[in-house]
Design a protein around this motif. Sequence first.
Motif, short mmCIF file in Angstrom:
data_model
loop_
_atom_site.label_atom_id
_atom_site.label_comp_id
_atom_site.label_asym_id
_atom_site.label_seq_id
_atom_site.Cartn_x
_atom_site.Cartn_y
_atom_site.Cartn_z
N LEU A 98 44.42 9.96 45.10
CA LEU A 98 44.81 8.78 44.34
C LEU A 98 45.36 7.74 45.31
CD1 LEU A 98 46.59 10.59 41.38
CD2 LEU A 98 44.21 9.81 41.51
N ILE A 99 44.77 6.55 45.32
CA ILE A 99 45.10 5.55 46.34
C ILE A 99 45.63 4.28 45.68
CG2 ILE A 99 44.23 4.36 48.37
CD1 ILE A 99 41.75 6.27 48.15
N ASP A 100 46.77 3.83 46.15
CA ASP A 100 47.40 2.60 45.67
C ASP A 100 47.37 1.57 46.80
OD1 ASP A 100 49.00 0.56 44.75
OD2 ASP A 100 50.55 1.87 43.93
N ALA A 101 46.56 0.52 46.62
CA ALA A 101 46.42 -0.51 47.66
C ALA A 101 47.15 -1.78 47.28
CB ALA A 101 44.94 -0.80 47.91
N SER A 102 48.12 -1.68 46.37
CA SER A 102 48.82 -2.89 45.93
C SER A 102 49.66 -3.52 47.04
CB SER A 102 49.71 -2.55 44.73
OG SER A 102 50.66 -1.55 45.05
N ALA A 103 50.01 -2.74 48.05
CA ALA A 103 50.84 -3.28 49.14
C ALA A 103 50.04 -4.06 50.17
CB ALA A 103 51.60 -2.15 49.82
N GLY A 104 48.73 -3.91 50.17
CA GLY A 104 47.92 -4.63 51.15
C GLY A 104 46.58 -3.95 51.39
N VAL A 105 45.82 -4.49 52.34
CA VAL A 105 44.51 -3.93 52.69
C VAL A 105 44.69 -2.48 53.11
CG1 VAL A 105 42.58 -4.10 54.29
CG2 VAL A 105 43.61 -6.18 53.35
N ASN A 106 43.80 -1.61 52.64
CA ASN A 106 43.97 -0.18 52.84
C ASN A 106 42.63 0.45 53.23
OD1 ASN A 106 44.58 2.62 52.49
ND2 ASN A 106 46.15 2.10 50.99
N THR A 107 42.67 1.37 54.22
CA THR A 107 41.48 2.11 54.63
C THR A 107 41.80 3.60 54.64
OG1 THR A 107 40.63 0.31 56.01
CG2 THR A 107 39.78 2.51 56.45
N VAL A 108 41.02 4.38 53.91
CA VAL A 108 41.17 5.83 53.88
C VAL A 108 39.94 6.41 54.58
CG1 VAL A 108 41.28 7.87 52.42
CG2 VAL A 108 42.52 5.79 51.78
N THR A 109 40.18 7.21 55.62
CA THR A 109 39.09 7.78 56.41
C THR A 109 38.90 9.25 56.07
OG1 THR A 109 39.58 6.25 58.22
CG2 THR A 109 38.19 8.13 58.74
#
Length: 366
Positions: A98-109
Amino acid sequence: MDYPKSVPSVGLVNGRFVDENPLVGTPGSLIPAVWGNSVTQEILSVISAAGMTPSEVDTGQLIKALQTILGRSSPMRSVITRLTASKVLTTDELGLVLIDASAGVNTVTLPAANAALGVRDVIVRRVDNSGNRLTVRAAGTDKIRFHTHLSASGYPFMVLMGSGDWWHLRSDEAGGWWPVSRFDSTVLGRISFESTRQVIPGGYAVLNGNLLVRGDWPWLWDFAQSSGALVTEAARAGNEGAWTSGDGATTFRLPDIRGEFLRVLDEARGVDVDRSAGSRQMDALESHNHFLPTSSGSANRPGPGIADGSWDVTRDVNAAPATGIVGTTYPNPLFFSSGELVGNIGTFSAETRPRNIAYPARIKLI
């Protein structure tokens, strides 16, 4: 596997090992070599079945082996990982991510999709509805094998768009992550109408002619190039419904169909000939004549009355007043301008249009 019940004088009590009790003089159970060797071999068989090399110093091999073996029959583990920042996922974090990108640009590898990882599943799901870009990237030279009709090897990354957007991916031990399912499987480039102004999750955008960076949307640029509806930026006027090649090097442009009526492309039928996909056509009225009554005029047409058959239909409607066949001078046809309501005809405007309802249009970007 069982306790060494068949070994004589081993000292089992009720079939189980017991400790020595010096207070009452009870000896402890013996552990014969044959039993110790068999237990060890049972564990080594599990480790070997998982493709691992036994190690005396690694006390976690059995659980790792079991996870690998179970993963082959059911690649999805019951693990929930929550992320609020960019991260390289470990094998132990694969499950529901579960990914929350509300804080900014996000990259999950993702982990490397190799033999060491094995066949493993992961569900990556976005939980925020911000406009921050959320990228799911494969490791190294690995690829995510989506839209393989455009690129056989897939693409190095994908994006999650909107709260609730998710993809279920499976590794193939050979550098690939394959989509198993996803939140919205509508085909790439599909145009749809919505009953909401919000951009719904699943990979949609407004058809507003925005410039995009090719490197950020490589699959969409491949789609535009194969669409048969791609023009240069210089040829955009009159082709606003087509894709454009942007600056010719790093950008491309979305179609823009806001405020337009849509028509099915002729495609060699011969009804609306010489049209290209995405081309704009100006409004027009079908050629026709108007019958003029013999009365002395009406609220919508000034007099004097014109006798039947006296109207010269070939005369330029912008010409000066002319004399009819019966010798009567009549004015130019009345010009109905924008905003005028004429009888039961309707309100005149800058275009010819039927009664209609406007809905927002969206295009599938991934």
